[in-house]
Write an enzyme that holds these catalytic residues in place. Structure first.
Site, mmCIF file in Angstrom:
data_model
loop_
_atom_site.group_PDB
_atom_site.id
_atom_site.type_symbol
_atom_site.label_atom_id
_atom_site.label_comp_id
_atom_site.label_asym_id
_atom_site.label_seq_id
_atom_site.Cartn_x
_atom_site.Cartn_y
_atom_site.Cartn_z
ATOM 1 N N CYS A 8 -2.956 0.464 9.736
ATOM 2 C CA CYS A 8 -3.832 -0.450 9.346
ATOM 3 C C CYS A 8 -4.809 -0.943 10.476
ATOM 4 C CB CYS A 8 -3.203 -2.019 8.919
ATOM 5 S SG CYS A 8 -1.891 -1.508 7.685
ATOM 6 N N HIS B 280 0.880 -1.120 0.085
ATOM 7 C CA HIS B 280 0.100 0.011 0.036
ATOM 8 C C HIS B 280 0.930 1.106 -0.029
ATOM 9 C CE1 HIS B 280 -3.443 -2.611 2.172
ATOM 10 N NE2 HIS B 280 -3.747 -2.019 0.947
#
Ligand code: GLY
Length: 252
Positions: free
Chosen positions: A247, A162
């Protein structure tokens, strides 16, 4: 930086080790992951945030990585559409909780988008184009954000899960980044990570406390030198599953 009053987290399930990973650090231990998750929640509370804890959902071994399920601003929550089929559906439970607090908008097919690819820098959002977030998802997010007065731009991300796996905005015009993504911060102060310390790119500013992963002494020193109030967080079990500090929560 936005100031947060709430965080949504989801506990790891007993099948956490069955999630998606590219790391070669071995299998995570469930009990240890749970312990680290509890410690993370306690730290968020210390930073002044009310923590809403959702139970694990074993349909989704990656389900504790709630950041990927939505992008939340003061005005709206945009629920995502995860780009890995194994994670598609995780967003539904989060959407139902977020609906108690925010207007909901959603990314729809053929768009895909995961929150780990979205980095907010003041009122601008960088959208990482990765294997998980496609151009259609990026365009949808951009047009919703525009309605609420935010700007956005896309950035290509290669060889990294990511966008925020490789870069974080620390606040006060400071970034921390791996070499490949340092160009995003070209007009700012950027700490470029040493080899072996790349995991520490994923930092999290919560109400002016900077959470950093434990075990990265050079990054820690560089961040302390900038004057941040740091809190080191043990992340060993989440790192094994390609997960970082951002996250594990949806902050708003
Ligand atoms: N394990 C996190 C992810 O790959 O989505």
């Amino acid at each position: 930086m936005p100031q947060y009053t709430k965080a949504i987290v989801r506990q790891p399930g007993k099948n956490f080790a069955d999630g998606i990973t590219t790391s070669n650090l071995g299998k995570p231990e469930y009990e240890k992951a749970l312990e680290q998750h509890n410690a993370y929640c306690e730290i968020l509370k210390r930073c002044g945030v009310e923590v809403i804890v959702l139970e694990a959902d074993e349909r989704y071994p990656d389900g504790c990585f709630v950041e990927d399920t939505a992008v939340v601003t003061k005005e709206v929550a945009i629920t995502s559409r995860p780009g890995n089929p194994a994670r598609l559906g995780e967003q539904e439970r989060l959407a139902s909780v977020l609906a108690d607090y925010k207007l909901i908008e959603s990314i729809v097919a053929p768009g895909t988008l995961e929150g780990g690819d979205i980095m907010r820098v003041e009122n601008h959002f960088y959208i990482g184009l990765t294997k998980r977030t496609n151009i259609d998802g990026a365009k949808q997010l951009s047009s919703v954000l525009e309605k609420y007065g935010y700007t956005s731009s896309t950035v290509s991300v290669n060889d990294i899960l990511h966008l925020k796996t490789g870069i974080a905005y620390l606040g006060n015009n400071n970034f921390i980044a791996v070499q490949e993504l340092a160009h995003i911060a070209q007009n700012s102060n950027v700490i470029i990570l040493n080899k072996g310390e790349e995991y520490s790119a994923n930092c999290l500013n919560v109400n002016d406390n900077l959470l950093i992963p434990k075990g990265f002494p050079k990054s820690k020193q560089n961040i302390v030198d900038l004057g941040y109030n740091i809190i080191e967080v043990e992340m060993s079990e989440y790192r094994k599953m390609d997960g970082g500090l951002t996250c594990l929560s949806l902050l708003f």
